[in-house]
Design an enzyme around this catalytic site. Structure first.
Site, mmCIF file in Angstrom:
data_model
loop_
_atom_site.group_PDB
_atom_site.id
_atom_site.type_symbol
_atom_site.label_atom_id
_atom_site.label_comp_id
_atom_site.label_asym_id
_atom_site.label_seq_id
_atom_site.Cartn_x
_atom_site.Cartn_y
_atom_site.Cartn_z
ATOM 1 C CB VAL A 69 7.644 -1.846 14.104
ATOM 2 C CG1 VAL A 69 8.779 -2.348 13.376
ATOM 3 C CG2 VAL A 69 6.175 -2.510 13.743
ATOM 4 C CG ASN A 95 6.141 -4.791 4.018
ATOM 5 O OD1 ASN A 95 5.301 -4.966 3.356
ATOM 6 N ND2 ASN A 95 6.569 -5.947 4.950
ATOM 7 C CB SER A 147 -4.216 -3.105 2.733
ATOM 8 O OG SER A 147 -5.028 -4.045 2.354
ATOM 9 C CE1 TYR A 160 -3.771 -5.840 6.862
ATOM 10 C CE2 TYR A 160 -5.485 -5.702 5.351
ATOM 11 C CZ TYR A 160 -4.076 -5.601 5.675
ATOM 12 O OH TYR A 160 -3.245 -5.787 4.739
ATOM 13 C CB SER A 163 -5.026 -1.026 11.423
ATOM 14 O OG SER A 163 -4.782 -1.918 10.295
ATOM 15 C CE LYS A 164 -1.975 -2.757 6.336
ATOM 16 N NZ LYS A 164 -0.467 -2.550 6.548
#
Length: 268
Positions: A69, A95, A147, A160, A163-164
């Site tokens: 993706v 997802n 998240s 992480y 990014s979320k």
């Protein structure tokens, strides 16, 4: 929380990225169990093929698509193939995600770029690719799997978590524009979930710390994340747009949930 009727997804087509394992596979399975067709998307070809075999009993309602993706060209080709095969596209679940857990000073440019390319650019590309098909129908639902790390900061999660958090805002941007065309966009923010990966990498000490911090005192189950995702795609959620639902046992709501303070509640 489940769709109002088990038959809600008969005649629909849903695309799920990162569908070869874990939460993505659980979401795909629930769509299929409720009568829908599902396009499984993943970059891990052997695991994707294994997942497709596992779901082979659902027949032609399952299709598998090898795609990274983070590659916009691959994404466009993949969604064109999905639409050509199934004839429509009703739901998209973004997802697919990767994580790098390192101290801030140790995160490399390559680490940062990989996380952002998959966790943020991936949902952008996939939404952009599927939107024209949903516009033709004047309807559609997109759910971005964010998240709890996008809602509250933590150590070792600079790439992480960022990014979320960005994905959560992207959700609101998408909902604001696409809602004008009948396409709803929402996000689910899971807390710690009992996936195979979590079982491998979460030590007993980490699990105990989560139990102390989460009011429900346990990890979530894959089926609980999937059920919330399917609800957001169902007719029962028809007026929900641009929202973020934390499926985290109360972790985010607890805020400063210092365990010593809980001793005043009967030693819980």
């Amino acid at each position: 929380m489940t769709p109002h009727h088990p038959e809600d997804f008969h005649g629909t087509v849903s695309a799920v990225t990162g569908a070869a394992r874990g939460i993505g596979l659980g979401i795909a399975r629930q769509f299929l169990q409720r009568g829908g067709a599902v396009a499984l998307i993943d970059r891990d070809l052997p695991t994707l093929q294994k997942a497709a075999q596992e779901l082979a009993g659902f027949g032609s309602r399952v299709s598998a698509h090898h795609c990274d993706v983070s590659d916009g060209a691959q994404v466009m080709d993949t969604f064109a193939a999905i639409h050509a095969l199934h004839g429509r596209l009703d739901n998209l679940v973004n997802n697919a995600g990767v994580a790098v857990f390192k101290p801030l000073a140790e995160v490399t440019f390559e680490d940062w770029n990989e996380v952002m390319a998959t966790n943020l650019s991936g949902p952008f590309y996939c939404t952009q690719a599927c939107a024209p098909y949903m516009r033709q129908q004047r309807s559609g639902s997109i759910v971005n799997i964010a998240s709890i790390s996008g809602l509250r900061a933590s150590t070792l999660r600079v790439a992480y978590g960022t990014s979320k958090a960005a994905l959560i805002h992207l959700t609101k941007q998408q909902a604001t524009e696409l809602g004008l065309e009948g396409i709803r966009v929402n996000a689910v923010a899971p807390g710690p979930v009992e996936t195979e990966m979590a079982k491998l990498v979460h030590s007993a000490a980490i699990r105990a710390d989560y139990a102390n911090a989460i009011p429900l005192k346990r990890y979530g189950e894959i089926d609980e994340i999937a059920a919330t995702t399917l609800f957001l795609c169902s007719a029962g959620a028809g007026y929900i747009n641009g929202q973020v639902i934390a499926v985290d046992g109360g972790f985010d709501a607890a805020g400063v949930g210092i365990p010593s303070l809980r001793q005043h509640l009967g030693g819980l």
